[in-house]
Design a protein around this motif. Structure first.
Motif, PDB file in Angstrom:
ATOM      1  N   HIS A 138       0.856  -1.190   0.000  1.00  0.00           N
ATOM      2  CA  HIS A 138       0.000   0.000   0.000  1.00  0.00           C
ATOM      3  C   HIS A 138       0.888   1.234   0.000  1.00  0.00           C
ATOM      4  CE1 HIS A 138       0.763  -0.460   4.306  1.00  0.00           C
ATOM      5  NE2 HIS A 138       0.039   0.585   4.642  1.00  0.00           N
ATOM      6  N   GLU A 163      -4.139   0.376  -8.346  1.00  0.00           N
ATOM      7  CA  GLU A 163      -4.237   1.709  -8.953  1.00  0.00           C
ATOM      8  C   GLU A 163      -4.550   2.818  -7.939  1.00  0.00           C
ATOM      9  OE1 GLU A 163      -7.012   0.648 -11.986  1.00  0.00           O
ATOM     10  OE2 GLU A 163      -8.777   1.072 -10.775  1.00  0.00           O
ATOM     11  N   GLU A 164      -5.228   2.491  -6.835  1.00  0.00           N
ATOM     12  CA  GLU A 164      -5.469   3.508  -5.808  1.00  0.00           C
ATOM     13  C   GLU A 164      -4.153   3.909  -5.122  1.00  0.00           C
ATOM     14  OE1 GLU A 164      -8.656   4.981  -4.391  1.00  0.00           O
ATOM     15  OE2 GLU A 164      -8.721   4.675  -6.539  1.00  0.00           O
ATOM     16  N   THR A 165      -3.256   2.938  -4.989  1.00  0.00           N
ATOM     17  CA  THR A 165      -1.936   3.243  -4.425  1.00  0.00           C
ATOM     18  C   THR A 165      -1.194   4.208  -5.352  1.00  0.00           C
ATOM     19  OG1 THR A 165      -1.826   1.149  -3.253  1.00  0.00           O
ATOM     20  CG2 THR A 165       0.275   2.209  -3.736  1.00  0.00           C
ATOM     21  N   ARG A 186      -2.534   6.374  -7.373  1.00  0.00           N
ATOM     22  CA  ARG A 186      -3.161   7.695  -7.231  1.00  0.00           C
ATOM     23  C   ARG A 186      -2.636   8.409  -5.981  1.00  0.00           C
ATOM     24  NH1 ARG A 186      -7.310   9.449  -4.098  1.00  0.00           N
ATOM     25  NH2 ARG A 186      -7.938   7.375  -3.419  1.00  0.00           N
ATOM     26  N   TYR A 205      -7.114  -7.115  -4.769  1.00  0.00           N
ATOM     27  CA  TYR A 205      -7.622  -5.966  -4.017  1.00  0.00           C
ATOM     28  C   TYR A 205      -9.005  -6.294  -3.480  1.00  0.00           C
ATOM     29  CZ  TYR A 205      -8.838  -1.138  -2.861  1.00  0.00           C
ATOM     30  OH  TYR A 205      -9.208  -0.001  -2.185  1.00  0.00           O
ATOM     31  N   ASN A 254     -11.346  -0.870   0.211  1.00  0.00           N
ATOM     32  CA  ASN A 254     -10.753  -0.022   1.250  1.00  0.00           C
ATOM     33  C   ASN A 254     -11.132  -0.529   2.632  1.00  0.00           C
ATOM     34  OD1 ASN A 254      -9.677   2.091   2.757  1.00  0.00           O
ATOM     35  ND2 ASN A 254     -11.505   3.363   2.498  1.00  0.00           N
ATOM     36  N   PRO A 301      -7.302   2.956   0.931  1.00  0.00           N
ATOM     37  CA  PRO A 301      -7.510   2.533  -0.452  1.00  0.00           C
ATOM     38  C   PRO A 301      -6.207   2.000  -1.052  1.00  0.00           C
ATOM     39  CG  PRO A 301      -8.522   4.679  -0.059  1.00  0.00           C
ATOM     40  CD  PRO A 301      -7.714   4.355   1.168  1.00  0.00           C
ATOM     41  N   GLY A 302      -6.316   0.895  -1.790  1.00  0.00           N
ATOM     42  CA  GLY A 302      -5.150   0.348  -2.480  1.00  0.00           C
ATOM     43  C   GLY A 302      -4.383  -0.705  -1.708  1.00  0.00           C
TER      44      GLY A 302
END
Ligand SMILES: [Zn+2]
Length: 357
Positions: free
Chosen positions: A140, A162-164, A166, A200, A203, A207-208
């Motif tokens: 993360h 992809e959240e990581t 971001r 994944y 959350n 998130p991520g």
């Protein structure tokens, strides 16, 4: 003024500890408080305060760490230890943070790079391989787990959810280079004849944050969710979604693995560790729910504060948390390490979640 205020704070702490039965030996001089206090100053402790010191009150000696929370020692000259998890997979740890190395015929996959020991990672890798780092996997975005990545020197393929990516773009931190490969829900990394399954599950912690499975080694790595033998860090390791955090622990329980790598503490985890955390979660949820339902709003509030909604709820919530801590203490204070350090935080997080989530 400054000295008087400090003296009052100290007297308040002594009084609290005295109520808590902690500092009888310190010869705390009980003083009387309340009507003479200036607004905003500490007054009398709430009735029925638990023995565990509340947040912000100094503790002379914390509870001992139970044997069940300890792990193999780290050689201080090295600053890390390696643990063979089988088939080319190794745990690296300084007994506070944990990461993994996956060694294959032409390289090494590094999974997380905590800054506390990342300077030793090249030496740790040299113990098990003469090949370069070809891949880096981020569990993360948090810097305490991957903030040593920038110093590794090599610029390997970096894989993350992809959240990581971001969150790392927003952080713009040179110590956490951006991922070069991202995925949404699942990613299989095959290197030589080795496999890692990344997935994944939404959350919970943040998130991520992903599940990293090494199926051949029967190892599951999920960071900042379960702390084998220990209380989670404060407020359930700062879980951003507490109901989802509780649900992820049930997901981890139901999965098929033998060794859990939690990203922290001195040892790996077992299914028994996850069962204990799940039982703790059920108990604290019940304790906080009961405290919320049985604590009287506004009790003991100074009449002059009656029109002050923040004060009204602070008074209520503090008594709810005290009741929750008191309910949890007999069963749990010796079962998980650092119960005394974080039980107030966990009770505050739990009552907050139950009231609004
Ligand atoms: Zn984290």
């Amino acid at each position: 003024m400054f000295n008087a205020s400090r003296r009052d704070r100290r007297r308040f702490c002594l009084a609290l500890l005295s109520v808590a039965g902690v500092s009888a030996a310190a010869g705390a001089q009980a003083q009387s408080y309340g009507s003479s206090s200036a607004p905003g100053e500490a007054g009398k402790p709430y009735p029925n305060m638990p023995a565990i010191a509340p947040i912000g009150v100094r503790v002379d000696k914390y509870l001992d760490i139970p044997a069940s929370a300890r792990g193999p020692a780290v050689d201080p000259a090295k600053g890390y230890r390696l643990q063979d998890l089988g088939s080319g997979l190794y745990l690296v740890t300084d007994n506070v943070y944990q990461s993994l190395l996956l060694v294959y015929d032409r390289g090494v996959v590094v999974i997380d790079a905590p800054p506390t020991y990342s300077a030793h990672l090249p030496q740790a890798i040299a113990e098990v391989s003469d090949q370069p780092i070809t891949h880096l996997v981020y569990s993360h975005s948090h810097s305490d787990h991957i903030g040593g990545a920038g110093a590794l020197g090599a610029r390997p393929i970096i894989i993350a959810q992809e959240e990581t990516a971001r969150l790392l773009k927003r952080a713009a931190d040179p110590n956490r280079p951006l991922p070069t490969v991202t995925f949404a829900s699942k990613y299989t990394l095959r290197v030589g004849n080795k496999v890692l399954e990344l997935s994944y599950h939404g959350n919970a912690h943040e998130p991520g944050n992903i599940f990293i499975s090494a199926p051949a080694q029967r190892v599951l790595m999920v960071v900042d969710i379960v702390f084998p033998g220990w209380m989670p860090w404060r407020r359930f390791a700062l879980a951003q979604d507490l109901p989802a955090y509780f649900a992820q622990i049930e997901e981890i329980r139901a999965m098929n693995w033998e060794t859990l790598v939690g990203g922290h503490v001195a040892r790996t985890g077992t299914h028994a560790d996850v069962d204990i955390q799940a039982e703790f979660n059920r108990d604290i949820k019940q304790a906080a729910a009961t405290a919320l339902a049985t604590t009287t709003l506004g009790e003991g509030l100074d009449p002059l504060d009656q029109g002050h909604p923040w004060a009204f709820f602070d008074n209520y919530i503090a008594r709810v948390a005290a009741q929750c801590v008191k309910t949890m203490s007999p069963k749990w204070s010796s079962r998980l390490a650092a119960f005394d350090v974080y039980i107030w935080d966990q009770c505050y997080a739990m009552e907050q979640s139950l009231r609004i989530e």
